[in-house]
Scaffold this motif. Structure first.
Motif, short mmCIF file in Angstrom:
data_model
loop_
_atom_site.label_atom_id
_atom_site.label_comp_id
_atom_site.label_asym_id
_atom_site.label_seq_id
_atom_site.Cartn_x
_atom_site.Cartn_y
_atom_site.Cartn_z
N VAL A 178 0.83 -1.20 0.00
CA VAL A 178 0.00 0.00 0.00
C VAL A 178 0.87 1.25 0.00
CG1 VAL A 178 -1.58 1.34 1.44
CG2 VAL A 178 -2.01 -1.07 1.04
N ILE A 179 1.93 1.27 0.79
CA ILE A 179 2.82 2.43 0.85
C ILE A 179 3.48 2.66 -0.50
CG2 ILE A 179 4.97 3.27 1.85
CD1 ILE A 179 4.05 1.93 4.48
N PHE A 180 4.00 1.60 -1.13
CA PHE A 180 4.69 1.76 -2.41
C PHE A 180 3.73 2.17 -3.52
CE2 PHE A 180 8.03 -1.21 -0.60
CZ PHE A 180 8.92 -0.18 -0.35
N VAL A 181 2.51 1.63 -3.50
CA VAL A 181 1.52 2.03 -4.51
C VAL A 181 1.14 3.50 -4.32
CG1 VAL A 181 -0.87 1.68 -5.23
CG2 VAL A 181 0.65 -0.28 -4.95
N VAL A 208 3.01 5.91 -3.01
CA VAL A 208 4.14 6.73 -3.46
C VAL A 208 4.20 6.75 -4.98
CG1 VAL A 208 6.66 6.85 -3.50
CG2 VAL A 208 5.47 6.46 -1.35
N GLY A 209 3.96 5.61 -5.62
CA GLY A 209 3.96 5.57 -7.08
C GLY A 209 2.86 6.43 -7.68
N MET A 210 1.67 6.41 -7.08
CA MET A 210 0.58 7.25 -7.59
C MET A 210 0.90 8.73 -7.41
SD MET A 210 -2.73 5.00 -6.37
CE MET A 210 -3.68 6.45 -6.11
N ILE A 211 1.50 9.09 -6.29
CA ILE A 211 1.87 10.49 -6.06
C ILE A 211 2.90 10.94 -7.08
CG2 ILE A 211 3.08 12.01 -4.44
CD1 ILE A 211 1.68 10.41 -2.19
N MET A 212 3.90 10.07 -7.36
CA MET A 212 4.91 10.43 -8.35
C MET A 212 4.29 10.55 -9.74
SD MET A 212 8.11 8.15 -6.96
CE MET A 212 8.83 8.07 -8.57
#
Length: 46
Positions: free
Chosen positions: A20-23, A25-29
């Motif tokens: 969930v954290i990596f997804v 961060v990926g969406m924010i980027m």
């Protein structure tokens, strides 16, 4: 390092929380990059 490996692969809760954290961060980027791209493509910015 042992703590992170245990958190990632020790149980399903740790693995799902890291996913969930990596997804997130990926969406924010992605959204940040898309905003910059659209801002540079807008007329009057060149």
């Amino acid at each position: 390092m042992d703590f992170w490996l245990d958190l990632l692969f020790g149980n399903a809760i740790g693995l799902s929380s890291m996913i969930v954290i990596f997804v997130a961060v990926g969406m924010i980027m992605f959204m940040g990059g898309f905003f910059v791209y659209k801002a540079l493509q807008a007329p009057g910015t060149q």
